[in-house]
Design a protein around this motif. Sequence first.
Motif, mmCIF file in Angstrom:
data_model
loop_
_atom_site.group_PDB
_atom_site.id
_atom_site.type_symbol
_atom_site.label_atom_id
_atom_site.label_comp_id
_atom_site.label_asym_id
_atom_site.label_seq_id
_atom_site.Cartn_x
_atom_site.Cartn_y
_atom_site.Cartn_z
ATOM 1 N N PHE A 99 0.808 -1.192 0.238
ATOM 2 C CA PHE A 99 -0.058 -0.085 0.002
ATOM 3 C C PHE A 99 0.718 1.207 0.106
ATOM 4 C CE2 PHE A 99 -3.205 -3.036 1.501
ATOM 5 C CZ PHE A 99 -4.239 -2.751 0.969
ATOM 6 N N GLY A 100 2.032 1.210 0.639
ATOM 7 C CA GLY A 100 2.890 2.156 0.560
ATOM 8 C C GLY A 100 3.614 2.761 -0.790
ATOM 9 N N HIS A 101 3.314 1.724 -1.797
ATOM 10 C CA HIS A 101 4.008 2.043 -3.245
ATOM 11 C C HIS A 101 2.576 2.781 -3.991
ATOM 12 C CE1 HIS A 101 5.256 1.608 -7.297
ATOM 13 N NE2 HIS A 101 4.841 0.568 -7.477
ATOM 14 N N ASP A 102 2.718 4.094 -3.790
ATOM 15 C CA ASP A 102 1.530 4.836 -4.405
ATOM 16 C C ASP A 102 1.972 5.467 -5.856
ATOM 17 O OD1 ASP A 102 -0.246 6.743 -4.812
ATOM 18 O OD2 ASP A 102 0.207 8.170 -3.152
ATOM 19 N N THR A 103 1.292 4.806 -6.749
ATOM 20 C CA THR A 103 1.352 5.200 -8.236
ATOM 21 C C THR A 103 0.568 6.347 -8.583
ATOM 22 O OG1 THR A 103 0.076 3.403 -8.765
ATOM 23 C CG2 THR A 103 2.253 2.752 -8.729
ATOM 24 N N GLY A 104 -0.186 6.738 -7.801
ATOM 25 C CA GLY A 104 -1.113 7.917 -8.370
ATOM 26 C C GLY A 104 -2.387 7.391 -8.768
ATOM 27 N N GLU A 105 -3.387 8.384 -8.529
ATOM 28 C CA GLU A 105 -4.865 7.753 -8.944
ATOM 29 C C GLU A 105 -5.182 7.332 -10.210
ATOM 30 O OE1 GLU A 105 -7.805 10.543 -7.875
ATOM 31 O OE2 GLU A 105 -7.400 10.731 -5.715
ATOM 32 N N ASP A 106 -4.381 7.634 -11.168
ATOM 33 C CA ASP A 106 -5.023 7.166 -12.540
ATOM 34 C C ASP A 106 -3.770 6.161 -12.975
ATOM 35 O OD1 ASP A 106 -6.751 9.268 -12.636
ATOM 36 O OD2 ASP A 106 -5.274 11.057 -13.459
ATOM 37 N N TYR A 145 -5.026 -5.485 -15.090
ATOM 38 C CA TYR A 145 -5.609 -3.956 -14.680
ATOM 39 C C TYR A 145 -6.725 -3.721 -14.747
ATOM 40 C CZ TYR A 145 -0.361 -3.889 -15.130
ATOM 41 O OH TYR A 145 1.124 -4.414 -15.090
ATOM 42 N N ASN A 146 -7.766 -4.655 -15.363
ATOM 43 C CA ASN A 146 -9.019 -4.242 -15.196
ATOM 44 C C ASN A 146 -9.574 -5.090 -13.924
ATOM 45 O OD1 ASN A 146 -11.863 -5.599 -15.248
ATOM 46 N ND2 ASN A 146 -12.062 -4.249 -17.134
ATOM 47 N N LEU A 147 -9.957 -4.416 -12.882
ATOM 48 C CA LEU A 147 -10.153 -5.045 -11.608
ATOM 49 C C LEU A 147 -11.092 -6.127 -11.404
ATOM 50 C CD1 LEU A 147 -10.017 -1.998 -9.196
ATOM 51 C CD2 LEU A 147 -8.060 -3.321 -9.868
ATOM 52 N N LYS A 148 -12.101 -5.941 -12.170
ATOM 53 C CA LYS A 148 -13.138 -7.154 -12.096
ATOM 54 C C LYS A 148 -12.595 -8.257 -13.120
ATOM 55 C CE LYS A 148 -18.051 -7.877 -13.012
ATOM 56 N NZ LYS A 148 -17.884 -8.869 -13.824
ATOM 57 N N ALA A 149 -11.933 -7.966 -14.208
ATOM 58 C CA ALA A 149 -11.368 -9.147 -14.993
ATOM 59 C C ALA A 149 -10.271 -9.676 -13.995
ATOM 60 C CB ALA A 149 -10.973 -8.724 -16.236
ATOM 61 N N GLU A 162 -1.489 0.332 -12.349
ATOM 62 C CA GLU A 162 -0.770 -0.722 -11.532
ATOM 63 C C GLU A 162 -1.016 -0.063 -9.960
ATOM 64 O OE1 GLU A 162 0.344 -2.889 -9.009
ATOM 65 O OE2 GLU A 162 1.892 -1.506 -9.306
ATOM 66 N N GLN A 163 -2.143 -0.524 -9.217
ATOM 67 C CA GLN A 163 -2.612 0.272 -8.015
ATOM 68 C C GLN A 163 -2.779 -0.589 -7.010
ATOM 69 O OE1 GLN A 163 -6.546 1.766 -8.489
ATOM 70 N NE2 GLN A 163 -5.976 2.207 -10.464
ATOM 71 N N ALA A 164 -2.763 -0.122 -5.760
ATOM 72 C CA ALA A 164 -2.859 -1.214 -4.676
ATOM 73 C C ALA A 164 -4.138 -1.871 -4.587
ATOM 74 C CB ALA A 164 -2.806 -0.411 -3.267
ATOM 75 N N SER A 165 -5.287 -1.311 -5.044
ATOM 76 C CA SER A 165 -6.626 -1.859 -5.013
ATOM 77 C C SER A 165 -6.550 -3.293 -5.930
ATOM 78 C CB SER A 165 -7.685 -1.016 -6.015
ATOM 79 O OG SER A 165 -7.089 -0.563 -7.048
ATOM 80 N N ARG A 166 -5.663 -3.533 -6.831
ATOM 81 C CA ARG A 166 -5.430 -4.778 -7.552
ATOM 82 C C ARG A 166 -5.762 -5.971 -6.600
ATOM 83 N NH1 ARG A 166 -0.576 -5.304 -10.143
ATOM 84 N NH2 ARG A 166 -1.391 -6.893 -11.555
#
Length: 317
Positions: free
Chosen positions: A12-19, A288-292, A22-26
């Motif tokens: 979670f500390g690897h913050d890539t930005g909102e857009d 990268y598509n969270l659902k898929a 490759e983000q923590a929500s994966r």
Amino acid sequence: MSTGYYAFHQHFGHDTGEDHPEQASRITALEEVLKATGVWDKLIIHEGKSAHLPDILRAHSKAYVDQLHLIQPEHGTILVDDDTPMSSGTLEAALHSVGTTTQALDDVLNGVHRNAFAAIRPPGHHAERKKSMGFCFFNNSAIAALRAADVHHMQRIAILDFDAHQGNGTIDILQNDQRFLLLSAFQHPFYPYTHYEQNKYTNLINVHLPQGADGEIFRKGVIEQWEPALRRFAPEVIIVSAGFDAHRCDPMAELNFEDRDFLWISEWINDYCLKRRIPWLAVLEGGYNLKAFGTSATLFIAGMLAQEPTQQSETTN
Ligand SMILES: [Zn+2]
């Protein structure tokens, strides 16, 4: 024998930005589907660890590792290459990606689990010996492969990579080293455009997937090109760079895999390993598509759980 699942909260500390894709929500998305489908309850869950520096230095130069520590910002983010952001927590996350991968490797090689999935980020297969790129800093799969050889004295290690993008970093680090067989399937021509062509390397098999290719084309490539090479090589362990961005809904590639194709490849690898009693490890790359991603990676992990061969397509030898 069980399946291990390895993850860590430091990502979670690897913050890539909102857009950034490759983000923590994966990881959150994946674990939500694992829990909703009941797959989570069948896994042995482990909290990942940080890396040992000697493991990293088998794959990356000391100067490169030192430079990453020097450039990491205290606040905000910098871009290490055009699409690879680094924040104040990036190195801690990247070190945990490596440490968690090697922890999972040690466990499967020591017989703790028959196979294991390392749900790590940042990913690794684009990271070259001296270069961060494509969201990657340290090459987790190559580091695990080199540890398997040097620490566990494995002589034949296969690395299978079905991410939609060629794992240029893994090839850069392990090219022409006969302890390693590199089997790759990826969209071609496409990012990273690195031109690692198999006729130039002694340990590389490329399955080229044209833009729009579906899972049938992938399966044909696996059976016709990966399988004979794998049988000839007879690996003692298989490490998988598991990317899920070949899915038809993924925004980062132009392939048309369905959810079920990721179950198929997992069952194919699992069957191969079950028949030969060899351990295997999957390390997360793209998707990268969270659902898929959540659905396909859950199906992949569900495929790892099978204790008996599940497919008819493979003959025995
Ligand atoms: Zn990818």
